[in-house]
Scaffold this active site. Structure first.
Site, PDB file in Angstrom:
ATOM      1  N   LYS A  93       0.809  -1.225   0.000  1.00 38.71           N
ATOM      2  CA  LYS A  93       0.000   0.000   0.000  1.00 38.71           C
ATOM      3  C   LYS A  93       0.845   1.280   0.000  1.00 38.71           C
ATOM      4  O   LYS A  93       0.441   2.295  -0.538  1.00 38.71           O
ATOM      5  CB  LYS A  93      -0.961   0.018   1.184  1.00 38.71           C
ATOM      6  CG  LYS A  93      -2.149  -0.906   0.984  1.00 38.71           C
ATOM      7  CD  LYS A  93      -3.236  -0.643   2.012  1.00 38.71           C
ATOM      8  CE  LYS A  93      -4.481  -1.458   1.731  1.00 38.71           C
ATOM      9  NZ  LYS A  93      -4.312  -2.894   2.103  1.00 38.71           N
ATOM     10  N   GLU A 115     -10.736   6.748   4.601  1.00 48.90           N
ATOM     11  CA  GLU A 115     -11.303   5.835   5.587  1.00 48.90           C
ATOM     12  C   GLU A 115     -10.343   4.665   5.722  1.00 48.90           C
ATOM     13  O   GLU A 115      -9.491   4.440   4.865  1.00 48.90           O
ATOM     14  CB  GLU A 115     -12.667   5.317   5.122  1.00 48.90           C
ATOM     15  CG  GLU A 115     -12.619   4.126   4.164  1.00 48.90           C
ATOM     16  CD  GLU A 115     -12.098   4.458   2.776  1.00 48.90           C
ATOM     17  OE1 GLU A 115     -12.100   5.649   2.415  1.00 48.90           O
ATOM     18  OE2 GLU A 115     -11.667   3.527   2.083  1.00 48.90           O
ATOM     19  N   SER A 382       1.732  -9.776  -0.901  1.00 46.35           N
ATOM     20  CA  SER A 382       1.412  -8.351  -0.766  1.00 46.35           C
ATOM     21  C   SER A 382       1.767  -7.746   0.585  1.00 46.35           C
ATOM     22  O   SER A 382       1.987  -6.543   0.682  1.00 46.35           O
ATOM     23  CB  SER A 382      -0.071  -8.123  -1.068  1.00 46.35           C
ATOM     24  OG  SER A 382      -0.882  -8.944  -0.254  1.00 46.35           O
TER      25      SER A 382
HETATM   26  C1  LIG Z   1      -5.144  -3.952   1.680  1.00 48.00           C
HETATM   27  C2  LIG Z   1      -4.411  -5.183   1.390  1.00 48.00           C
HETATM   28  C3  LIG Z   1      -4.772  -6.035   0.320  1.00 48.00           C
HETATM   29  C4  LIG Z   1      -5.985  -5.806  -0.528  1.00 48.00           C
HETATM   30  O1  LIG Z   1      -5.956  -4.676  -1.321  1.00 48.00           O
HETATM   31  P1  LIG Z   1      -5.792  -4.721  -2.902  1.00 48.00           P
HETATM   32  O2  LIG Z   1      -6.133  -3.351  -3.329  1.00 48.00           O
HETATM   33  O3  LIG Z   1      -6.702  -5.758  -3.459  1.00 48.00           O
HETATM   34  O4  LIG Z   1      -4.369  -5.073  -3.179  1.00 48.00           O
HETATM   35  C5  LIG Z   1      -3.982  -7.146   0.069  1.00 48.00           C
HETATM   36  N1  LIG Z   1      -2.914  -7.446   0.827  1.00 48.00           N
HETATM   37  C6  LIG Z   1      -2.531  -6.663   1.866  1.00 48.00           C
HETATM   38  C7  LIG Z   1      -1.340  -7.060   2.664  1.00 48.00           C
HETATM   39  C8  LIG Z   1      -3.276  -5.513   2.186  1.00 48.00           C
HETATM   40  O5  LIG Z   1      -2.892  -4.760   3.225  1.00 48.00           O
END
Ligand SMILES: *Cc1c(COP(=O)(O)O)cnc(C)c1O
Length: 398
Positions: A93, A115, A382
């Site tokens: 993010k 938010e 992610s």
């Molecule tokens: C917020 C988040 C997601 C989901 O958000 P996307 O916009 O679909 O990428 C996925 N993995 C992590 C670690 C997150 O914090």
């Protein structure tokens, strides 16, 4: 349609998805944001500043790691992990929050509003705003504030204004409404920083562009390490930002299969999931057209996932187009499979993944044994799982 056409089109559409389903006054403001973004994103000064932050602040490039023990245990394709969990703040993010903060500063905005549900977007945005020197205001439901204590504390330390939301169910949906109301008080001077590739144009385009660094690095790193491309590229899908950031670089590679993984929660045949692609209908949500989970009157349905970052009742417009064109597949993984992947990756590779990311790992674990040892799967990891560790330990009675 040719995917090589610029995406989105002038009006912000990816095929029939996306656009600006908002009142005319707001459309003017969104167009101002779009123009400012298109202007500065072309300048060398902006590119240099963002790239410098990616390198020296976020710690990019994040590595591509061969999960050898996991691959051998499953017996089949080799599994590789793009380590977005190693970024500053622990997830992907920060890639788009930095871009949004630089844009807000460039536009002379006096306050950045957003938010947050689990607090992940809130922490990443508060971090970027502290760095750039901008006022940041995060709206969060009171129920979530109680649940997500570590992230709430971090946001306070980072200096953002935290607005507890006490209306309705006191969760994410109410936080969206509250943050949006605040934004509408002065949209000329404030900016609403959307946390994924959702919302009205230009956000799905802009957030994708900021996240595209993930795929760009991965493709190059993979070729350098393996001398070719992976057969399958996998990422979890909430709103879809980490997935589209990864997919973007592979869209022209016909040999690469792209798979987005949605949360099946307690099962696709129960109401407790957030599988907007598998179970949703075409409709509009939060200012754009997409596949979404909604009732007959068009109201978003309550959604659920064990990973709070994935429980969104819609999905980014470009994913919807990729699905309809058959250029990406969307599969669902349930809570149980997710927990199993969470524990397996932790114990076999010493990497504790975010529960969101564990959905992508679970899908890779499912298909790896059906593939051969000279084939590869690249998974976008992610984020890291520190935030989920207590919850998982409690759930599994560790
Ligand atoms: C917020 C988040 C997601 C989901 O958000 P996307 O916009 O679909 O990428 C996925 N993995 C992590 C670690 C997150 O914090």
């Amino acid at each position: 349609m040719n995917i090589k056409e610029p995406m989105p089109d002038e009006r912000g559409y990816f095929g029939e998805f996306g656009g600006q389903i908002i009142p005319p006054e707001l459309k003017l403001i969104m167009d101002e944001i779009k123009d400012a973004y298109l202007d500065i994103s072309k300048t060398q000064a902006f590119k240099d500043e963002l790239n410098d932050l990616y390198t020296h602040y976020v710690g990019r490039p994040s590595p591509v790691f061969y999960a050898k023990r996991l691959s051998e245990k499953l017996g089949g394709a080799k599994i590789f992990l793009k380590r977005e969990d190693l970024n500053h703040t622990g997830a992907h993010k920060i890639n788009h929050c930095l871009g949004e903060a630089l844009l807000a500063r460039h536009m002379g905005k006096t306050k950045v509003i957003a938010e947050t549900g689990a607090g992940q977007h809130g922490v990443a945005l508060a971090t970027a705003c502290a760095l750039v020197g901008l006022n940041c205001e995060i709206h969060m439901g009171e129920v979530d504030i109680e649940k997500e204590h570590p992230n709430v504390t971090k946001m306070k330390i980072l200096g953002c204004t935290l607005v507890p939301v006490s209306r309705g169910t006191r969760t994410l949906k109410d936080a969206v409404d509250s943050a949006f109301e605040e934004y509408l008080k002065d949209p000329k001077n404030f900016i609403y920083a959307i946390g994924s590739v959702v919302g009205p144009h230009p956000f799905p385009m802009m957030v994708r562009d900021f996240q595209s660094i993930v795929g760009k690095e991965s493709r190059q790193q993979f070729i350098e390490q393996q001398g070719g491309l992976p057969e399958v590229v996998v990422a979890c899908v909430g709103g879809g930002s980490n997935a589209i950031g990864m997919f973007d670089a592979f869209l022209d590679d016909e040999s690469v299969k792209l798979v987005g993984v949605e949360p099946a929660g307690k099962g696709l045949d129960t109401p407790c999931h957030a599988a907007s692609m598998s179970k949703g209908v075409k409709g509009s949500l939060h200012g754009f057209e997409c596949y979404s989970l909604q009732d007959e009157s068009g109201e978003p349905l309550p959604v659920y996932s064990i990973a709070s970052g994935l429980d969104y009742p819609g999905v980014g417009p470009q994913h919807c187009l990729l699905k309809d064109m058959g250029l990406a597949d969307y599969e669902a993984i349930d809570d149980k499979e997710c927990l199993d992947a969470f524990m397996t990756l932790s114990r076999v590779e010493g990497i504790i993944p975010a529960l969101e990311s564990a959905h992508a790992v679970a899908y890779a674990m499912k298909i790896a044994p059906t593939m051969s040892a000279n084939q590869s799967i690249l998974v976008n990891l992610s984020g890291r799982g520190d935030k989920d560790a207590d919850f998982v330990a409690e759930t599994l009675g560790l």
